[in-house]
Design a protein around this motif. Structure first.
Motif, PDB file in Angstrom:
ATOM      1  N   THR A 157     -41.882  14.000  78.005  1.00 20.63           N
ATOM      2  CA  THR A 157     -42.318  13.471  76.380  1.00 20.63           C
ATOM      3  C   THR A 157     -42.076  14.630  75.904  1.00 20.63           C
ATOM      4  OG1 THR A 157     -44.196  15.395  76.407  1.00 20.63           O
ATOM      5  CG2 THR A 157     -44.511  13.663  78.457  1.00 20.63           C
ATOM      6  N   MET A 158     -40.962  14.933  76.122  1.00 23.97           N
ATOM      7  CA  MET A 158     -40.115  15.879  74.655  1.00 23.97           C
ATOM      8  C   MET A 158     -41.147  16.156  73.798  1.00 23.97           C
ATOM      9  SD  MET A 158     -36.804  15.230  74.922  1.00 23.97           S
ATOM     10  CE  MET A 158     -36.722  15.694  73.510  1.00 23.97           C
ATOM     11  N   GLU A 159     -42.482  16.367  73.708  1.00 18.71           N
ATOM     12  CA  GLU A 159     -43.485  17.186  72.970  1.00 18.71           C
ATOM     13  C   GLU A 159     -42.749  19.227  72.997  1.00 18.71           C
ATOM     14  OE1 GLU A 159     -45.586  15.912  70.920  1.00 18.71           O
ATOM     15  OE2 GLU A 159     -45.547  14.317  71.844  1.00 18.71           O
ATOM     16  N   GLU A 160     -43.708  19.614  72.278  1.00 17.31           N
ATOM     17  CA  GLU A 160     -42.415  20.912  72.085  1.00 17.31           C
ATOM     18  C   GLU A 160     -44.241  22.290  71.263  1.00 17.31           C
ATOM     19  OE1 GLU A 160     -38.914  22.819  70.369  1.00 17.31           O
ATOM     20  OE2 GLU A 160     -39.165  21.258  69.789  1.00 17.31           O
ATOM     21  N   LEU A 161     -43.735  22.987  71.309  1.00 18.52           N
ATOM     22  CA  LEU A 161     -44.494  24.105  70.795  1.00 18.52           C
ATOM     23  C   LEU A 161     -43.913  25.384  70.574  1.00 18.52           C
ATOM     24  CD1 LEU A 161     -48.006  25.314  71.124  1.00 18.52           C
ATOM     25  CD2 LEU A 161     -47.595  26.061  73.025  1.00 18.52           C
ATOM     26  N   ILE A 162     -43.986  25.612  69.499  1.00 20.87           N
ATOM     27  CA  ILE A 162     -43.140  26.877  69.012  1.00 20.87           C
ATOM     28  C   ILE A 162     -44.543  28.065  69.069  1.00 20.87           C
ATOM     29  CG2 ILE A 162     -42.848  28.029  67.025  1.00 20.87           C
ATOM     30  CD1 ILE A 162     -40.914  26.191  67.855  1.00 20.87           C
ATOM     31  N   PHE A 163     -44.092  28.779  69.970  1.00 20.14           N
ATOM     32  CA  PHE A 163     -44.853  30.238  70.361  1.00 20.14           C
ATOM     33  C   PHE A 163     -44.353  31.298  70.168  1.00 20.14           C
ATOM     34  CE2 PHE A 163     -49.227  30.848  73.648  1.00 20.14           C
ATOM     35  CZ  PHE A 163     -49.343  31.429  73.023  1.00 20.14           C
ATOM     36  N   TYR A 181     -49.218  22.764  62.725  1.00 19.53           N
ATOM     37  CA  TYR A 181     -48.544  22.627  62.991  1.00 19.53           C
ATOM     38  C   TYR A 181     -47.269  23.351  62.106  1.00 19.53           C
ATOM     39  CZ  TYR A 181     -50.093  18.100  64.597  1.00 19.53           C
ATOM     40  OH  TYR A 181     -50.768  17.521  64.450  1.00 19.53           O
ATOM     41  N   THR A 182     -46.103  23.512  62.203  1.00 17.52           N
ATOM     42  CA  THR A 182     -45.391  24.677  62.044  1.00 17.52           C
ATOM     43  C   THR A 182     -44.889  24.818  60.300  1.00 17.52           C
ATOM     44  OG1 THR A 182     -44.755  24.972  64.083  1.00 17.52           O
ATOM     45  CG2 THR A 182     -43.225  25.825  62.378  1.00 17.52           C
ATOM     46  N   THR A 226     -43.232  19.850  62.276  1.00 15.07           N
ATOM     47  CA  THR A 226     -44.589  19.160  62.753  1.00 15.07           C
ATOM     48  C   THR A 226     -44.529  19.430  63.474  1.00 15.07           C
ATOM     49  OG1 THR A 226     -42.808  17.116  63.221  1.00 15.07           O
ATOM     50  CG2 THR A 226     -43.991  16.512  60.953  1.00 15.07           C
ATOM     51  N   ILE A 227     -43.906  20.299  64.135  1.00 20.20           N
ATOM     52  CA  ILE A 227     -44.498  20.698  65.915  1.00 20.20           C
ATOM     53  C   ILE A 227     -45.564  21.345  65.693  1.00 20.20           C
ATOM     54  CG2 ILE A 227     -43.245  22.295  67.525  1.00 20.20           C
ATOM     55  CD1 ILE A 227     -39.913  21.001  66.951  1.00 20.20           C
ATOM     56  N   PRO A 228     -46.418  21.577  66.792  1.00 21.02           N
ATOM     57  CA  PRO A 228     -47.493  22.181  67.077  1.00 21.02           C
ATOM     58  C   PRO A 228     -47.041  23.995  67.536  1.00 21.02           C
ATOM     59  CG  PRO A 228     -48.177  20.592  68.019  1.00 21.02           C
ATOM     60  CD  PRO A 228     -46.826  20.230  67.585  1.00 21.02           C
ATOM     61  N   LEU A 314     -49.209  34.818  52.177  1.00 22.76           N
ATOM     62  CA  LEU A 314     -47.899  34.836  53.488  1.00 22.76           C
ATOM     63  C   LEU A 314     -48.636  33.030  53.437  1.00 22.76           C
ATOM     64  CD1 LEU A 314     -48.058  37.712  53.465  1.00 22.76           C
ATOM     65  CD2 LEU A 314     -47.799  37.529  56.268  1.00 22.76           C
ATOM     66  N   PRO A 315     -46.591  32.423  53.170  1.00 31.06           N
ATOM     67  CA  PRO A 315     -47.122  31.296  53.709  1.00 31.06           C
ATOM     68  C   PRO A 315     -46.499  30.272  55.126  1.00 31.06           C
ATOM     69  CG  PRO A 315     -44.714  31.963  53.066  1.00 31.06           C
ATOM     70  CD  PRO A 315     -45.128  32.466  53.306  1.00 31.06           C
ATOM     71  N   GLY A 316     -46.936  29.486  55.392  1.00 29.74           N
ATOM     72  CA  GLY A 316     -46.553  29.279  57.107  1.00 29.74           C
ATOM     73  C   GLY A 316     -47.897  28.460  57.944  1.00 29.74           C
ATOM     74  N   VAL A 317     -47.965  27.454  58.406  1.00 35.13           N
ATOM     75  CA  VAL A 317     -48.621  26.463  59.581  1.00 35.13           C
ATOM     76  C   VAL A 317     -49.861  25.518  58.851  1.00 35.13           C
ATOM     77  CG1 VAL A 317     -50.488  26.813  60.928  1.00 35.13           C
ATOM     78  CG2 VAL A 317     -48.742  28.948  60.561  1.00 35.13           C
ATOM     79  N   ASN A 318     -49.241  24.426  58.609  1.00 33.15           N
ATOM     80  CA  ASN A 318     -50.027  23.248  57.816  1.00 33.15           C
ATOM     81  C   ASN A 318     -51.319  23.201  58.993  1.00 33.15           C
ATOM     82  OD1 ASN A 318     -48.128  23.541  56.320  1.00 33.15           O
ATOM     83  ND2 ASN A 318     -46.866  21.867  56.980  1.00 33.15           N
TER      84      ASN A 318
END
Length: 336
Positions: A157-163, A181-182, A226-228, A314-318
């Motif tokens: 599916t090319m779906e991705e997760l940043i962990f 989202y990242t 836009t990656i979870p 601290l910035p980051g994560v939408n």
């Protein structure tokens, strides 16, 4: 044998593309089997794609921007259809031997010397152990467990997760995590690495503190935007970064110049090696508001104030939502 898992599916309308399993090295040893056997046995429990990470809670590791943390992934696996690919499905992380020469070559490791003497250090695999030439990845069927087990993908599916590693550690330590989202800041920050032997992303010392692995200007903020992702509570990374700064590490000298590291140093009023930030890196930082002028606006807050106000500073994560890890992580048992 107990194991923890986050099932494939949807969390807060974010796609989790593969099941993620956490194994504890101590539990595996108590069960009397090898780590490879544990990965295969757990993989056989699932019909879908699975990323399987083995942790040593007594070891230490580093974030990609050089902050040292307790707990390390020591082996990664991937399974699909109940099968772990015999050639590409399991890979060990290399233990980094302690030496003064290593500290001199990788000065962010002064944290190892000051905070964690005698503890083993793991980051990524030794290229000599790899059959896949470029990426630090294991693959079985649809399951890809990449960047030394911090970025998972369903190849179909090319779906991705940043962990990131701290998000995973909060899951196994029953802490708090953010699901979102990242976003632009983390997308830029991922490229602000330190040079390491057997690093999580790069096998050889390549991109030193103050440089960028992306080198893509304003486009860097869109690469992972836009990656979870599942990341630690911002209080956790704030506290770990403060500890690194108090050890004498300086952003763009010992630590990478990621927006999070810079934000903590700015809030604390500690040194930033501005002149070591390369123009290509500064261009990426400028695109997310981390300009030279912004860095020079020292806030001079206490450590307690920074940790208490971490969500603000601290910035980051939408589109982030905070969860107790226990809301996401399921406990399972495997009969040995």
């Amino acid at each position: 044998m107990k194991y923890l898992m986050i099932p494939e599916g949807i969390i807060d309308e974010k796609i989790i593309p593969v099941t993620v399993v956490f194994l504890d090295k101590a539990d595996i040893e108590a069960a009397g089997i090898s780590q490879d056997e544990a990965i295969r046995r757990v993989g056989a429990e699932f019909t879908g794609p699975v990323a399987i990470n083995v942790f040593d809670r007594e070891a230490v590791t580093t974030t990609s921007d050089g902050v040292m943390v307790e707990g390390a992934i020591v082996r990664m696996g991937a399974a699909d259809g109940g099968i772990v690919n015999k050639e590409f499905g399991i890979l060990p992380m290399a233990e980094i031997p302690y030496s003064e020469e290593r500290i001199a070559a990788e000065p962010h490791l002064l944290q190892w010397k000051k905070l964690f003497p005698g503890r083993k250090l793991f980051r990524g695999p030794n290229p000599a152990d790899k059959l896949i030439p470029v990426h630090n990845v294991v693959i079985s069927g649809r399951a890809s467990n990449n960047n030394s087990a911090t970025e998972m993908m369903n190849i179909l599916t090319m779906e991705e997760l940043i962990f990131p590693i701290l998000g995973q550690l909060e899951c196994i330590n029953d802490g708090d995590v953010l699901v979102g989202y990242t976003g632009e800041h983390i997308s830029v920050g991922i490229g602000m690495t330190v040079a390491e032997q057997f690093g999580r992303v790069f096998p050889h010392p390549q991109f030193h503190a103050g440089s960028t692995a992306h080198g893509s200007g304003p486009y860097a903020k869109t690469l992972k935007q836009t990656i979870p992702c599942i990341v630690c509570d911002k209080k956790v990374i704030a506290a770990r970064t403060i500890r690194a700064l108090q050890c004498g590490c300086v952003p763009a000298r010992e630590l990478g110049c990621s927006p999070v590291v810079l934000s903590v140093a700015r809030a604390l009023g500690s040194e930033i090696a501005y002149d070591r930030i390369q123009p290509t890196a500064q261009l990426e930082l400028d695109s997310v508001g981390c300009t030279r002028e912004w860095m020079m606006e020292k806030l001079n807050l206490t450590t307690e104030e920074i940790i208490a106000r971490a969500d603000e500073l601290l910035p980051g994560v939408n589109d982030a939502k905070k969860h107790k890890a226990s809301e996401l992580v399921q406990v399972r048992e495997l009969n040995i």
